[in-house]
Write an enzyme that holds these catalytic residues in place. Structure first.
Site, mmCIF file in Angstrom:
data_model
loop_
_atom_site.group_PDB
_atom_site.id
_atom_site.type_symbol
_atom_site.label_atom_id
_atom_site.label_comp_id
_atom_site.label_asym_id
_atom_site.label_seq_id
_atom_site.Cartn_x
_atom_site.Cartn_y
_atom_site.Cartn_z
ATOM 1 N N ASP A 19 1.056 -1.356 0.243
ATOM 2 C CA ASP A 19 -0.031 0.036 -0.012
ATOM 3 C C ASP A 19 0.772 1.364 -0.033
ATOM 4 O OD1 ASP A 19 -2.608 1.689 0.537
ATOM 5 O OD2 ASP A 19 -1.653 1.935 2.506
ATOM 6 N N ASP A 21 -0.197 5.198 1.138
ATOM 7 C CA ASP A 21 -0.557 6.103 1.980
ATOM 8 C C ASP A 21 -0.624 5.583 3.370
ATOM 9 O OD1 ASP A 21 -1.001 8.620 0.361
ATOM 10 O OD2 ASP A 21 -2.797 7.334 -0.297
#
Length: 367
Positions: A19, A21
Site C-alpha cells: 500500500d 499512504d
C-alpha cells in the site's frame, strides 16, 4: 538475523504488494491541515474528533461524499474533489517515507523480488506522490490505482490485478498494509497480509497474519524472502529522525509544531543517536519510543538514556534529538522502562556504533 525452524513459512512468498499512504508514505500527517483550511473557506469548523475516528483507506469518492454530507457543504462530491485536490497536491511533495520504506523497496529490487504498489488513490495521484522519491516509480514491477480496477479496497480487485500483472498466484503474494480496509482486501484476495497500523487502526490486528509497529521490524526471511543484509552487528543504520523534546526525569514530551507531532506512529522501538542541549553540548543517547496504553487515551512515551553519563544532563530543558540507528522493537514492558541489564547492553551497542563512520557522519552534518 536468522529464522528458526518453527518460523519457516508454510507457503513461500514470491511477490510483495505494498500500500502507499500510511504504509510507505506519511501522507496522512502531511496533509492533516488541508481539510480544516478548506472548510474555513465555507465558514465551517472541522470536527477533529469525528475526523480522527474515521477509518483509513477509503477511496476518494467515498471520502468526498462523506465530507460533503458531514459538513453540509454547498457542493457535489465531484466539485469538492476539484476544489480541494490542488491543496493536497501542494502537500504531497512534502510527504516523507515512513521508517523502513526506502530500505524495503531497495531490498526487494536488489534481490529481484517482484513487488507492486496498489493504492486506493487514483493512479494520477499515486504518480504525483511518488515522483518526489528517487527510484520509486522505476523500482515497482506494477503500480495500480483504484481507478484502474472495477472497485477499490476492501474489494480484492486491486490485489488480484497486481498479482495477475506480476504473473504470481495469489497464494504466493504477501500484502503489506496499514489500514483495516486494506487488510480486508488482502483477506478477500486470499493473500497473506502483514499489518503495520497506526494506533488508531488497531482493529485490523486480528485479521492480519502478522502485525508490526514499523517496517523496521519486518523480517523477509520469515516469508521465504531474502533477509536484510544491512545490520552492523546488532545495530541498523536508518534515515535520520529529528525530534524536539522536553525531558523531565528521563521521560520526555515532544515539542510539537502547530499541535502536530514530528513523529508518525510508526516511529516505535529502541533507537540511538545524539541529544543536543545547546550550541556546545551534545550527548550520545539511547531512546525508547512507544505508546503507553495505560489510560483510555493512548499517549506517546519517549524515554532518553545518556550513554556513559548522567541523565541529569538532559533534565528540565528542551533537547534536539538526532536518531541515526535502530536496535529493536519494544514489548509492552519496555515502553515504560528498561531493566538495568538491558540498558547496559543497549548502551554498549549504541556507544560502539556511534563511533563508526556510517553513523558518526550524521553528527557533523546534522547537529
Amino acid at each position: 538475523m536468522s529464522c528458526c525452524e518453527s518460523c519457516k513459512p508454510k507457503t513461500k512468498i514470491l511477490a510483495v504488494i505494498l500500500d502507499l499512504d500510511g504504509t510507505l508514505l506519511d501522507t496522512e500527517r502531511t496533509t492533516k491541515g488541508v481539510l480544516e483550511e478548506f472548510l474555513a473557506k465555507y465558514g465551517k469548523q472541522i470536527d477533529r474528533e469525528r475526523e480522527d475516528k474515521k477509518r483509513l483507506g477509503a477511496t476518494q469518492k467515498e471520502s468526498a461524499a462523506g465530507i460533503v454530507k458531514d459538513y453540509d457543504l454547498p457542493l457535489t462530491p465531484d466539485q469538492y474533489i476539484k476544489e480541494i485536490t490542488p491543496m493536497y497536491r501542494e502537500k504531497w511533495q512534502k510527504a516523507k517515507p515512513l521508517p523502513g520504506a526506502n530500505r524495503l523497496i531497495k531490498h526487494l529490487h536488489k534481490h529481484g523480488v517482484p513487488f507492486a504498489l496498489a493504492s486506493n488513490s487514483l493512479r494520477e495521484y499515486i504518480d504525483a506522490k511518488i515522483s518526489h522519491h528517487r527510484g520509486w516509480k522505476e523500482y515497482f514491477s506494477v503500480i495500480l490505482g483504484s481507478d484502474q480496477v472495477k472497485e477499490g479496497k476492501p474489494s480484492p480487485y486491486l490485489f488480484e490485478e497486481a498479482a495477475k500483472r506480476m504473473g504470481v498466484d495469489a497464494a504466493h503474494c504477501l500484502v503489506i498494509e496499514d489500514s483495516l480496509v486494506g487488510v480486508r482486501a488482502a483477506n478477500a484476495a486470499k493473500m497473506k497480509v502483514v499489518a503495520v497500523p497506526p494506533h488508531t487502526e488497531a482493529g485490523c490486528s486480528s485479521l492480519a497474519d502478522s502485525v508490526l509497529h514499523s517496517l523496521l521490524e519486518f523480517q523477509p526471511e520469515l516469508w521465504g524472502l531474502p533477509p536484510f543484509e544491512d545490520w552492523i552487528d546488532n545495530a541498523l543504520p536508518i534515515e535520520p529522525i529529528h525530534v524536539s523534546i522536553v525531558s523531565v526525569n528521563g521521560s520526555a514530551t515532544e515539542v510539537a509544531e502547530d499541535g502536530t507531532s514530528a513523529l508518525p506512529d510508526q516511529v516505535f522501538g529502541l533507537y540511538f543517536g545524539w541529544a543536543k542541549v545547546d550550541m556546545n553540548k551534545s550527548f550520545k543517547v539511547v531512546v525508547s519510543i512507544g505508546w503507553d496504553h495505560c489510560s483510555c487515551i493512548a499517549k506517546r512515551k519517549i524515554c532518553t538514556y545518556v550513554i556513559d553519563g548522567n541523565n541529569d544532563h538532559l533534565s528540565d530543558q528542551q533537547i534536539q534529538l538526532l536518531l541515526v540507528g535502530y536496535i529493536r522493537e519494544l514489548n509492552g514492558k519496555d515502553v515504560t522502562s528498561l531493566s538495568v541489564e538491558m540498558l547496559e547492553e543497549y548502551n554498549c551497542i549504541a556507544g560502539a556504533s556511534l563511533d563508526l563512520p556510517v553513523f558518526v557522519h550524521h553528527s557533523s552534518c546534522c547537529l
